[in-house]
Design an enzyme around this catalytic site. Structure first.
Site, mmCIF file in Angstrom:
data_model
loop_
_atom_site.group_PDB
_atom_site.id
_atom_site.type_symbol
_atom_site.label_atom_id
_atom_site.label_comp_id
_atom_site.label_asym_id
_atom_site.label_seq_id
_atom_site.Cartn_x
_atom_site.Cartn_y
_atom_site.Cartn_z
ATOM 1 N N ALA A 117 0.865 -1.186 0.000
ATOM 2 C CA ALA A 117 0.000 0.000 0.000
ATOM 3 C C ALA A 117 0.896 1.228 0.000
ATOM 4 O O ALA A 117 1.500 1.568 1.006
ATOM 5 C CB ALA A 117 -0.902 -0.012 1.225
ATOM 6 N N TYR A 150 8.242 11.445 4.383
ATOM 7 C CA TYR A 150 7.174 10.442 4.294
ATOM 8 C C TYR A 150 7.070 9.917 2.860
ATOM 9 O O TYR A 150 7.109 8.706 2.611
ATOM 10 C CB TYR A 150 5.848 11.055 4.759
ATOM 11 C CG TYR A 150 4.665 10.150 4.564
ATOM 12 C CD1 TYR A 150 4.553 8.955 5.274
ATOM 13 C CD2 TYR A 150 3.656 10.470 3.650
ATOM 14 C CE1 TYR A 150 3.472 8.107 5.080
ATOM 15 C CE2 TYR A 150 2.576 9.634 3.457
ATOM 16 C CZ TYR A 150 2.481 8.462 4.166
ATOM 17 O OH TYR A 150 1.411 7.623 3.961
#
Ligand code: UDP
Length: 327
Positions: A117, A150
């Protein structure tokens, strides 16, 4: 053989687990409950095909003990979101990079197929040109501020997974998940729709960040889950990257107005500078909409709910939650 969902107590994870159980699968979840919540999966414990392990994907032994029963892994566990990386850059990078490496290494050992994911954040800055949808082959431009750590960690996950596929023959597929909405999504990490709906239902100010002209598109969590299962179950798409989302765009300002109308709220819509919301130096993405032609063609994916239908459902859910809290 069972299916493992890492991060299965989270928002998308818990909906995925429900769908897999409905398909008759035996499902294991490993989750450290950092951003996930037992509340999301309480109702599943009575199902004999559901198994929960409280554990961290950085704990290789615990992960191995769980993965050995499984032949498919949906890898959703991650330090999620830009807000978190700004507060805990080291923890975010470690979880996302070393955690994913653990999953891939063990998948090779136990013969598992892995769905990674990933996130629309990996597209980085929308520098291409105004109002272009993001498509899987686009180049990526990340900035140097810590916020981009991130995106960088998730991009590295993608490269790692593809390297395992290319060099070791590990079956993998990558889903770049765009803004997803549905019940159980907590506004605690800033997610805009549950925040606006809660603010509107409480007649509190609806907080539009920046000028509100930034554009997003929102996908119903049930559609996201269907896409993930479809990708996992289609051998022809192994080694590939796919956008998963809805391509109906709306500005955040329009979203605030629409939610205010749909809830008959007396809330005022206020504009909050980015530095007040996220601290100084924050860069938002002005236009984030996926090109979903690749996944459409590969697995016949089509979003089933439009934005109004999504908002109706989220408003009904948040109304119920508010009533329960007031009892
Ligand atoms: N946003 C906003 N008010 C809020 C929370 C978010 O205006 O109270 C904005 C945010 O700045 C962004 C958009 O809504 O432009 C979507 O934010 P979210 O955190 O849901 O997702 P992402 O930024 O990852 O697309």
């Amino acid at each position: 053989m069972a299916v493992l969902v890492t991060g299965g107590a989270g928002f998308i994870g818990s909906h995925l687990v429900e769908a897999l159980l409905e398909r008759g699968e035996e499902v294991w979840v490993i989750d450290n409950l950092s951003t996930g919540d037992l509340k999301n999966i309480w109702h599943l414990f009575e199902n004999p095909r559901f198994h929960f392990v409280r554990g961290d994907i950085l704990d290789e032994q615990r992960l191995a003990e769980t993965m050995r029963y499984c032949h498919k892994v949906y890898h959703l566990a991650a330090a999620v979101g830009v807000k978190l990386v700004v507060h805990d850059p080291l923890g975010t990078l470690e979880t996302n990079v070393r955690g994913t490496e653990n999953v891939l290494k063990l998948a090779l050992r136990y013969g598992c197929k892995v769905l990674i994911a990933s996130t629309s954040e990996v597209y980085g800055k929308d520098v291409q040109n105004d109002h272009a949808k993001f498509s899987e082959d686009d180049d990526i431009v990340l900035g140097t501020s810590i916020r981009w750590g991130y995106a960088c960690s998730k991009a590295l996950d993608e490269y790692l997974a593809r390297a395992y596929w290319r060099q070791k023959g590990l079956p993998i597929v990558i889903a770049r998940i765009f803004n997803t909405v549905g019940p159980r999504q907590t506004p605690a990490y800033g997610m805009v729709i549950p925040r606006f709906v809660q603010q509107a239902l409480r007649d509190e100010p609806i907080t539009v960040y920046g000028d509100g002209k930034q554009v997003r598109s929102f996908c119903w969590v049930g559609d996201t889950v269907r896409a993930l299962i479809g990708l996992m179950e289609t051998p022809e798409v192994e080694g590939e990257i796919f956008n998963v989302g809805n391509d109906e765009p709306i500005t955040i300002e329009e979203l605030a107005i629409r939610i205010k109308e749909m809830t008959n709220s007396d809330s005022e819509i206020i504009y909050v500078p980015y530095e007040c919301a996220y601290g100084s130096g924050f860069e938002d993405i002005r236009y984030r909409v996926p090109d979903i032609s690749k996944i459409r063609q590969a697995i016949g994916y089509e979003p089933t709910l439009n934005l109004n239908e999504i908002l109706e459902r989220v408003i009904a859910y948040e109304r119920r939650q508010l009533m329960l809290a007031r009892r």
